[in-house]
Design an enzyme around this catalytic site. Structure first.
Site, PDB file in Angstrom:
ATOM      1  CE  LYS A  89      -3.650  -2.653   2.310  1.00 22.19           C
ATOM      2  NZ  LYS A  89      -4.212  -3.044   3.527  1.00 22.19           N
ATOM      3  CD  GLN A 108      -2.924  -4.672   6.770  1.00 17.89           C
ATOM      4  OE1 GLN A 108      -2.937  -3.713   5.811  1.00 17.89           O
ATOM      5  NE2 GLN A 108      -3.746  -5.763   6.491  1.00 17.89           N
ATOM      6  CG  ASP A 125      -9.477  -0.416   5.052  1.00 19.19           C
ATOM      7  OD1 ASP A 125      -9.248  -0.432   3.729  1.00 19.19           O
ATOM      8  OD2 ASP A 125      -8.681  -0.925   5.846  1.00 19.19           O
TER       9      ASP A 125
END
Ligand code: NAD
Length: 283
Positions: free
Chosen positions: A52, A96, A119
């Site tokens: 990412k 994460q 997200d």
């Protein structure tokens, strides 16, 4: 024999589009910035976060990496997220998952400001999706919708069967398919006669995490099959949730594993970060 829906190729196109948006934002003096938060030293998570951050750099976006020891408390992580919420150069925050026990992952995720929730996992983002309002959407379902669009297969009135009801994939993809006027059936571990339900699908999305749970013979002739699962077999191979070889003989389109949905997820995270920086998203 079904055509392979090449996620790598589509993800490259998405990245190029995001690059264009980054260039346009640069003219307004804005450099999109993604803060990444990685807790502990899980090797897979490290690889995901690394890809990412590299993705950001390749498109001229900034990333701000936070590597945190596994013994951090929930309160300390929430405080970090709140600090990132307040930093103007940070447009997106990626925590994460999974977070190591005993951290309360939900408390950390819900602390993310909705405007920076790239997200799409906060209750505000999920609620906006449910209500059909603009907002940041979860990356994997966004990537799936883009793949479906690339095929040109019409969704209006189509039967769409989603297997798996997670907040990350199953529920949001069901809502997005509904938004595009598909008739959606959402299956899960208690569904009776999964095979019979899958047979009714013009579009099948499998997001379960069980190797080849969806049998090839269940796939309707001419169906579009999206396989989200990533499972490692005892002999070290990666396989999806769909029995690929047989399913391909019946499907019109099918995503491979790897190289299908996976590459799209990172590309859509970059797209969400650029969108958040463009401030199209209400706080
Ligand atoms: P999850 O474990 O949160 O959810 C799995 C879902 O499958 C649950 O809703 C459960 O009800 C359902 N399920 C379990 N057993 C079932 C059965 N026998 N029949 C029908 N449904 C059943 O998983 P998730 O986070 O949604 O991920 C699913 C898979 O997708 C995993 O393999 C994961 O690694 C993969 N994944 C891939 C990407 C990507 O970028 N490619 C992103 C997210 C998840």
């Amino acid at each position: 024999m079904g055509e392979i829906l090449d996620g790598k190729a589509v993800a490259e196109r998405v990245r190029a589009e995001v690059g264009g948006r980054v260039a346009a934002l640069a003219e307004r003096g804005i450099v999109p910035g993604l803060a990444t938060v990685l807790v502990g030293d899980d090797p897979a998570s490290r690889v995901y976060v690394g890809s990412k951050e590299k993705g950001c750099a390749a498109l001229g976006m900034r990333s701000f990496g936070h590597r945190i020891a596994a013994d951090v408390t929930t309160a300390e992580l929430v405080a970090l997220v709140e600090e990132l919420n307040a930093r103007p150069e940070v447009h997106g925050i990626l925590v994460q998952l999974p977070l190591p026990a005993p951290i309360d992952a939900d408390a950390v995720i819900q602390a993310i400001a909705p405007a920076k929730d790239v997200d799409g996992l906060t209750v505000v983002s999920q609620g906006r999706l449910l209500a059909g309002r603009p907002g940041l959407r979860p990356c994997t379902p966004l990537g799936i919708m883009r793949l479906i669009t690339e095929t040109g297969v019409p969704l209006r009135g189509a039967g769409a069967v989603v297997v798996g009801r997670s907040l990350l994939v199953g529920k949001p993809i069901a809502l997005m398919l509904l938004e595009r006027h598909a008739t959606v059936t959402l299956c899960h571990s208690r569904t009776r006669d999964l095979g019979a339900v899958v047979r009714g699908g013009d579009v099948v999305v499998a997001a379960v995490g069980r190797p080849e749970l969806v049998r090839g013979e269940w796939i309707r002739e001419g169906a579009l099959v999206i396989d989200v699962g990533i499972n490692r077999t005892a002999d070290g191979r990666l396989v999806g949730d769909v029995e690929f070889a047989t399913a391909r003989t019946r499907a019109a389109w099918i995503t491979p594993v790897p190289g299908g949905v996976g590459p799209m997820t990172v590309a859509m995270l970059l797209a969400n970060t650029a969108a958040a920086a463009g401030a199209g998203i209400a706080a």
